[in-house]
Scaffold this motif. Structure first.
Motif, PDB file in Angstrom:
ATOM      1  N   LEU A   1      -1.260 -11.104   3.477  1.00  0.00           N
ATOM      2  CA  LEU A   1      -2.181 -10.725   4.308  1.00  0.00           C
ATOM      3  C   LEU A   1      -1.949 -11.082   5.775  1.00  0.00           C
ATOM      4  O   LEU A   1      -2.582 -10.385   6.781  1.00  0.00           O
ATOM      5  N   THR A   2      -1.324 -12.292   5.962  1.00  0.00           N
ATOM      6  CA  THR A   2      -1.378 -12.748   7.277  1.00  0.00           C
ATOM      7  C   THR A   2      -0.522 -11.700   8.112  1.00  0.00           C
ATOM      8  O   THR A   2      -0.648 -11.247   9.342  1.00  0.00           O
ATOM      9  N   PHE A   3       0.522 -11.048   7.479  1.00  0.00           N
ATOM     10  CA  PHE A   3       1.273 -10.344   7.810  1.00  0.00           C
ATOM     11  C   PHE A   3       1.107  -8.683   7.903  1.00  0.00           C
ATOM     12  O   PHE A   3       1.384  -7.881   8.489  1.00  0.00           O
ATOM     13  N   ARG A   4       0.653  -8.405   6.704  1.00  0.00           N
ATOM     14  CA  ARG A   4       0.020  -7.117   6.413  1.00  0.00           C
ATOM     15  C   ARG A   4      -1.327  -7.125   5.887  1.00  0.00           C
ATOM     16  O   ARG A   4      -1.457  -7.258   4.541  1.00  0.00           O
ATOM     17  N   PRO A   5      -2.314  -6.918   6.791  1.00  0.00           N
ATOM     18  CA  PRO A   5      -3.628  -7.084   6.239  1.00  0.00           C
ATOM     19  C   PRO A   5      -4.067  -6.049   5.193  1.00  0.00           C
ATOM     20  O   PRO A   5      -5.293  -6.362   4.790  1.00  0.00           O
ATOM     21  N   GLN A   6      -3.444  -5.344   5.042  1.00  0.00           N
ATOM     22  CA  GLN A   6      -4.079  -4.192   4.305  1.00  0.00           C
ATOM     23  C   GLN A   6      -3.468  -3.947   3.086  1.00  0.00           C
ATOM     24  O   GLN A   6      -3.498  -2.963   2.287  1.00  0.00           O
ATOM     25  N   GLY A   7      -2.599  -5.279   2.615  1.00  0.00           N
ATOM     26  CA  GLY A   7      -1.913  -5.367   1.342  1.00  0.00           C
ATOM     27  C   GLY A   7      -0.753  -4.526   1.409  1.00  0.00           C
ATOM     28  O   GLY A   7      -0.234  -3.745   2.254  1.00  0.00           O
TER      29      GLY A   7
ATOM     30  N   ILE B   1      -2.988   1.651   3.387  1.00  0.00           N
ATOM     31  CA  ILE B   1      -2.638   2.431   4.570  1.00  0.00           C
ATOM     32  C   ILE B   1      -3.115   1.866   5.782  1.00  0.00           C
ATOM     33  O   ILE B   1      -4.362   1.560   5.639  1.00  0.00           O
TER      34      ILE B   1
ATOM     35  N   GLY C   1      -2.933  -3.364  -2.210  1.00  0.00           N
ATOM     36  CA  GLY C   1      -3.586  -2.652  -1.290  1.00  0.00           C
ATOM     37  C   GLY C   1      -5.032  -2.482  -1.719  1.00  0.00           C
ATOM     38  O   GLY C   1      -5.775  -1.827  -0.924  1.00  0.00           O
TER      39      GLY C   1
ATOM     40  N   ILE D   1      -0.760 -14.425  -1.511  1.00  0.00           N
ATOM     41  CA  ILE D   1      -1.497 -13.418  -0.879  1.00  0.00           C
ATOM     42  C   ILE D   1      -1.909 -13.796   0.594  1.00  0.00           C
ATOM     43  O   ILE D   1      -1.943 -13.010   1.312  1.00  0.00           O
ATOM     44  N   VAL D   2      -1.857 -15.041   0.720  1.00  0.00           N
ATOM     45  CA  VAL D   2      -2.139 -15.572   2.135  1.00  0.00           C
ATOM     46  C   VAL D   2      -1.218 -15.181   3.031  1.00  0.00           C
ATOM     47  O   VAL D   2      -1.323 -14.593   4.343  1.00  0.00           O
TER      48      VAL D   2
END
Lengths: 399, 254, 289, 372
Positions: free
Chosen positions: C273-279, C283, C231, C269-270
């Protein structure tokens, strides 16, 4: 953007040289005057494989030595090395400059498989001799041209030989292979596959590592788990050293034979002597501590011109190409020399023992032949690392 | 008169905080409607729900009777709704003219035609530029057309925001505190402009504002919300005397 | 086998973690992705060799010296390179650290040569057996150091004045400035801390991958990936991200083949980030209108 | 082209409109003409260059290398400069372009023009997909995501047998419609691509699409409120950027007649073209041109210095960032812009200096605490 000054210097030099030698009906080849021979090479001085720049340093040290001792037949050797960063587009640009701007006589002891594949067509089309390039890629070694003089055997032949070694020296039935996941490693693997059939050996596991990777610990764990009874280690010195460290840590006492481009004093230095004890290495050169006068001379030369370098096998790659070229130059005499004469002279080198390699025997290559007959160092021998030094070892079929 | 923008029982929660708790309002076509309430009453949240910047947890929004809960933010302009922001949100690195032109984005030719400078696209572009200049003239911005938005003084930036919203040819315009931070002169000027828009162009206006004198003099109808819920609604004169409203405001001040 | 792979992965991950923490600390206080972070460590490793070989110092004398030098390097970089452009956008800061990377890389090659060097101190005693999985003492010591540093950092941020000030700067630099926190000093401290962490990463990694100008390139990128994975604002996130990447990488290397080892971190990581862009521990801020 | 299109429109609207009559438009048209004159002069120089006496193939080759970098940088500049998205993975698109064309050339003996189109389209398509995947990312997160993409491409070309890994694919000499072209021919092909790409970028930036990109860059909220579809325009930006970079990749493969994953599996290409844009200046069409020259020529000038070249490169990079934070192009163009601003002021337009800090409430830079 372009320095016409740079362009002008060789041109003026050429003009002056041709003027001076007019009475003698000058027919010197490009880059050659009565005072100087211009030869070039591309080297990875920076970038990811910059440790192989040692090859350039070896060749450079030799040529500096030659110039110091009066040159060859009155001619000085102007050895020009340029950094290509191991990036083929840059290499091609640099070679174009060598050929078109600088008008170099030959390209001697350059380094790199990928860069050489990228420029070899161009070099041959322009009829420039390519002598002793540090590449074992099959594309280069089997190139069909008279102008190519490869340095050492292609990696696939070596791979086959190593299987033979494992089968006949170790009596191995199941081998494990650790290889570098690039052109050299893949070529080795192809050669090993050939050897497997030929010598009736099974390959139980082949583990690759990426060229920049050093920590091969997880590969070693897999290899141990496979139950192999011998290992062929097709690695550059750093990962090879890591392999031996890990092998020792795991207490895996398996016989290993290592490829020649991983044979370096670096290996025991990095891994610790006892981790490497008993390992066999393929090699194409003499050892640095060999009492052979040529080697000792080379050692002195390297120490003189590159005092910070610790002698390594890669330096010898450079020495070999440079010494063979110097020898050919010497044999051509002080008269006019051309590229064709250079090719003929090189092909006439037979049973010559004046270089760092035991013997140089250059064959003849016809128009449809592969350059492999031009190999400067055709033979491969073996050493065993024991008690802190590399000791010559002759497998049964060489005795 | 027909309802232009209507919402029913809008509820929005942020974690444990309930920003809107079943708010409803109905904006009649052609009117200027004010939305007032103490700080933190949920006005801006409601605004964001109406302009599809905020997903509501419950409730429906209707534009001319059509539900718009499924539309994306950028589609709202196509349906004739434009808005401004409480904290100025200009394209700082671009000129006033470009800022206004962006407002007319949905009127431009399709992307491929525009990129390749097809004749039709260029024609549309010129037409829009002309209109942008007209709007600028109407808002006394014509001498600022070539200045970067970030270099303008605050009052002018507020007007550029309004101009950008107008460039979209809206039928209804949502103004979030249009005169906040302006001095008296600027307030009066903007007030006149808003009134003109409503009168001459027939644009429905919904505005949030804290400046009571302005709200009282310009609005046709008022909604008051407090703690995220409807508190009162009616003509300005009625609201001024409404007990609940007075308590809500005074209570906050005390 | 599985246990072995996981354990090796944790060992690798703990080295990534040191870099990832540094990436996070620098990023959240200065918005800078520090590409030179790895090379601070590389310089530290070379200095380690210098101190041990040339000055004949003991390992435990060398370590604090190297840490000090490395912190000084971090502070120097902040003072000379980063401060003049502190107000620039993200990309400019990023590129400036690339410039530092070039300089340190070139300097190391120029001064110490491009040969790979062995680190004089290795911990190559018998590997330790943990529930049937073997782990070398070097790796075990690294894990211990990484854990110790994690705990020290935890207390630093929780209880010391500087640590609390640093957190305040992270949360809201403007308010922090108004409240009398010396933001400039805190930024300097941040870079010093980057140097501190890099020194440990470099010296701990040196016996494993040997010392060369390129030694930290891979680790830096993995550390960066791990930081984003966690994050980019959270130190525990960075540590967990680093360990996960270390383990996943080793498992992929063991079960899919080693070609996939390098790519694993990036595929992870890809996908993340695709599903949870904030890591993983970022937050998702609600949009401020 | 600009003049002609303008004339066409003028014919269609006989009545000069309000905007046409204003002095500002006449001035701006004059500036535009000056710009075009400058560009045409540069183009003429570039066209004439190989015909100069003493210019040989290797020089054309070197300039072609620079041009290829400029094209790639032009591609990344669309993204970085106009939409504010940072990609550290454009080397991936370079690889996609190069491999598409190389495979077509190897198996179907296509010429370089078909290679350029198909390589560009393939890269553009992948760029479109990547744009969709990374829809919600920005800043550092975007950078690491795109970096991951570059690594992924590297792994694929390294390990999928079709791409022949690090052994690489050697290509026959370059052809345009069955004619073999030498170094100079190749130079002209690259120059043509660069001219088309630059013209296209120019038109795009000055159209509603360019405006939408910049709007999304400056304020996503306001852009969406104005009807700019974020998803659509971000994917458009990604596709265009990838398309252009893909074409650069095609040229990069063909100029050496050899491609291998040794080159394209590395991230340094990605970093170099990003540096070109930062150094030259993004959001300025001249930026990538200057940046491309910087990135290619600096190493050539320093190549005999080896490690010291690295140090110099870093020092120069940092100096540029400190003294020309908006790029070299911005600094070089400053006198011209100042002169034009003066002319505009004299005509009664513009010329407003930046207001004092407290009144500029439009924050230009995203705040530090902004999270994706």
């Amino acid at each position: 953007m372009f320095s016409y000054k740079n362009l002008a210097i060789p041109l003026v030099g050429l003009a002056a040289a041709s003027l001076m030698s007019l009475p003698a009906q000058a027919e010197n080849g490009p880059g050659v005057s009565d005072k100087e021979v211009l030869i070039c090479s591309y080297q990875p001085m920076t970038g990811k494989v910059s440790s192989y720049f040692r090859m350039g340093k070896g060749a450079d040290a030799w040529f500096k030595h030659v110039n110091e001792t009066g040159g060859v037949n009155g001619r000085m050797i102007n050895y020009k090395m340029v950094d290509d960063k191991y990036e083929p587009p840059r290499t091609k640009n640099i070679v174009k400059r060598f050929v078109e701007r600088d008008k170099c006589f030959a390209i001697v002891a350059p380094l790199g498989s990928a860069p050489t594949v990228a420029v070899i067509d161009y070099i041959v089309d322009n009829k420039v001799p390519l002598i002793g390039a540090g590449t074992g890629a099959a594309k280069n070694v089997f190139y069909k041209s008279r102008y190519v003089f490869p340095l050492y055997p292609p990696y696939d032949l070596e791979g086959t030989e190593l299987v033979r070694f494992a089968a006949e020296v170790f009596g191995a039935k199941k081998i494990a292979v650790l290889y570098q996941n690039d052109a050299s490693g893949k070529t080795h693997l192809a050669g090993i596959e050939v050897g497997l059939k030929k010598y009736g050996v099974e390959m139980v596991v082949s583990e690759g590592y990426e060229p920049k990777e050093v920590d091969v610990s997880s590969q070693v764990i897999n290899m141990k788990a496979s139950g192999a009874d011998a290992v062929i280690c097709s690695c550059a010195p750093e990962p090879a050293a890591k392999f031996y460290t890990e092998r020792k840590k795991l207490g895996w006492d398996v016989p290993v034979v290592n490829v020649f481009f991983g044979k370096s004093p670096k290996v025991p230095e990095l891994a610790g002597a006892d981790a490497v004890d008993g390992v066999y290495f393929a090699t194409i050169f003499r050892e640095w501590d060999d009492p052979n006068p040529q080697i000792q001379e080379a050692k002195g030369i390297l120490a003189k011109y590159y005092p910070e370098e610790s002698p390594d096998a890669v330096h010898l790659w450079g020495f070999t190409g440079a010494q063979v070229f110097t020898e050919a130059l010497k044999r051509m005499g002080s008269g006019d020399i051309t590229r064709d004469a250079l090719l003929d002279t090189l092909e006439g080198i037979d049973q010559w023992k004046g270089s760092v390699v035991p013997v140089v025997n250059i064959g003849e290559v016809g128009p449809d032949d592969e350059a492999v007959k031009h190999l400067l160092v055709p033979g491969m021998s073996y050493v065993q690392y024991k008690d802190g030094k590399f000791n010559p070892f002759a497998p049964p079929w060489m005795k | 008169m027909a309802s232009h923008l209507k919402c029913e029982e809008i509820t929005v929660r942020f974690g444990g905080v309930v920003a809107c708790d079943g708010v409803s309002l109905d904006v009649e076509e052609g009117k200027i409607v004010g939305l007032i309430g103490p700080n933190g009453a949920g006005k801006t949240t409601l605004f964001n729900v109406l302009s599809r910047f905020q997903e509501a947890d419950a409730g429906e929004v209707y534009l001319r009777g059509q539900p718009v809960n499924k539309n994306s933010t950028s589609q709202m302009v196509n349906l004739g709704m434009a808005r401004t922001f409480q904290n100025i949100n200009l394209f700082a690195e671009q000129t006033t003219l470009d800022n206004i032109l962006i407002g007319a984005h949905h009127l431009c030719a399709p992307p491929l035609q525009s990129m390749l400078w097809m004749p039709q696209a260029r024609a549309v572009e010129r037409e829009l530029t002309d209109r942008a200049v007209e709007i600028a003239e109407m808002l006394n911005l014509e001498s600022e057309l070539d200045n970067l938005a970030k270099n303008l003084p605050y009052g002018l930036q507020k007007r550029v925001e309004l101009a950008r919203a107008l460039a979209a040819k809206p039928e209804i315009i949502l103004l979030d505190e249009p005169v906040a931070g302006c001095n008296e002169e600027e307030t009066e000027e903007l007030q006149n402009i808003i009134a003109r828009l409503n009168r001459e162009l027939g644009i429905t206006v919904l505005l949030v504002e804290h400046d009571m004198s302005m709200v009282m003099s310009i609005c046709d109808y008022l909604y008051v919300i407090n703690f995220g819920a409807n508190l009162a609604q009616g003509e300005p004169a009625d609201i001024q005397t409404n007990r609940d409203v007075i308590t809500a405001y005074l209570g906050e001040e005390v | 086998m599985l246990g072995q792979q996981i354990l090796s992965g944790l060992a690798t991950g703990s080295v990534y973690a040191l870099t990832a923490i540094a990436v996070v600390v620098v990023f959240r206080n200065t918005r800078t992705i520090n590409l030179a972070q790895g090379d601070f460590g590389m310089i530290a490793a070379f200095l380690g060799i210098l101190f041990i070989k040339e000055f004949d110092l003991n390992y435990y004398v060398m370590l604090p010296l190297v840490v000090l030098c490395s912190m000084a390097l971090g502070v120097l970089v902040e003072r000379i390179v980063m401060r003049p452009i502190a107000d620039s956008d993200w990309l400019t800061l990023f590129t400036a650290t690339l410039g530092v990377y070039y300089i340190l890389h070139g300097a190391a090659g120029w001064i110490w040569g491009r040969d790979t060097k062995a680190f004089p101190v290795t911990f190559d005693a018998e590997p330790v057996d943990i529930f049937g999985a073997l782990i070398s003492q070097g790796h075990l010591i690294n894990m211990g150091w990484a854990a110790a540093i994690g705990i020290v950092l935890f207390f630093f941020f929780k209880y010391t004045k500087q640590g609390i000030a640093m957190r305040a700067v992270t949360d809201d630099p403007e308010t922090a400035l108004l409240m009398g926190i010396p933001v400039r000093f805190i930024v300097l401290l941040t870079w010093g801390m980057a140097g501190f962490l890099a020194a440990f990463a470099g010296v701990l990694l040196a016996p494993i991958v040997y010392v060369s100008p390129e030694m930290m390139d891979e680790v830096l990128i993995k550390g960066y990936v791990a930081a984003v994975f966690g994050g980019l604002y959270s130190i525990p996130g960075a540590i967990i991200g680093a360990l996960m990447i270390g383990v996943a990488e080793n498992l992929a290397g063991g079960y899919l083949g080693s070609h996939f080892k390098t790519a694993t971190a990036f595929v992870m990581i890809v996908v993340l980030l695709t599903f949870r862009p904030q890591g993983l521990f970022g937050i998702q801020k609600r949009r401020e209108i | 082209m600009e003049q002609r299109t303008d004339a066409d429109i003028q014919d269609q609207s006989p009545q000069p409109t309000k905007w046409d009559r204003s002095a500002i438009v006449r001035l701006k048209a004059r500036f535009e003409r000056q710009n075009w004159a400058g560009v045409l002069f540069l183009l003429a120089c570039a066209v004439a260059f190989p015909m100069l006496p003493g210019v040989e193939g290797w020089q054309a080759y070197t300039v072609a290398l620079v041009i290829i970098y400029i094209i790639a940088a032009q591609g990344i500049s669309v993204l970085v400069g106009f939409t504010g998205l940072v990609s550290v993975g454009h080397g991936g698109f370079l690889a996609i372009g190069a491999y598409t064309s190389a495979l077509l050339t190897k198996y179907f003996e296509t010429d370089i023009i078909i290679g350029l189109i198909s390589g560009g389209l393939m890269a553009g398509f992948i760029g479109f997909l990547l744009g969709l995947i990374f829809l919600r990312l920005s800043g550092a997160f975007m950078a690491i995501g795109t970096l991951g993409f570059a690594f992924f491409v590297g792994t694929v070309v390294n390990n999928v047998p079709l791409f022949e890994g690090r052994e690489g694919i050697s290509l026959p000499s370059n052809k345009v419609m069955f004619w073999e072209i030498g170094d100079i021919g190749f130079y002209y092909v690259s120059l043509t691509v660069l001219a088309l790409v630059t013209l296209f970028s120019y038109c795009m930036v000055r159209s509603s699409v360019g405006r939408a990109f910049m709007a999304l860059r400056d304020s996503e909220k306001a852009a969406e409120a104005s009807g700019v579809n974020r998803v659509l325009y971000r994917t458009i930006a990604f596709s265009i950027s990838a398309f252009i970079t893909g074409m650069a990749g095609v040229l990069n493969g063909h100029i050496v007649n050899y491609i291998s994953s040794e080159v394209y599996g590395d991230i340094w290409y990605s970093v170099d073209i990003l540096v070109a844009v930062v150094v030259g200046g993004s959001a300025v069409l001249m930026g990538p041109i200057i940046g491309g020259i910087f990135v290619v020529m600096l190493p050539f000038m320093l190549e005999e210095l080896a490690d010291f070249a690295f140090i110099l490169k870093g020092v120069v990079l940092i100096l540029v960032l400190i003294f020309a934070p908006a790029g070299i192009a911005e600094v070089l163009g400053r006198p011209i812009r100042n002169m034009r601003a003066r002319l505009l002021r004299q005509a009664g337009y513009g010329g407003r200096e930046p207001a004092p800090a407290e009144t500029t409430s439009v924050a230009a830079a995203p705040s530090q605490t902004e999270k994706p």
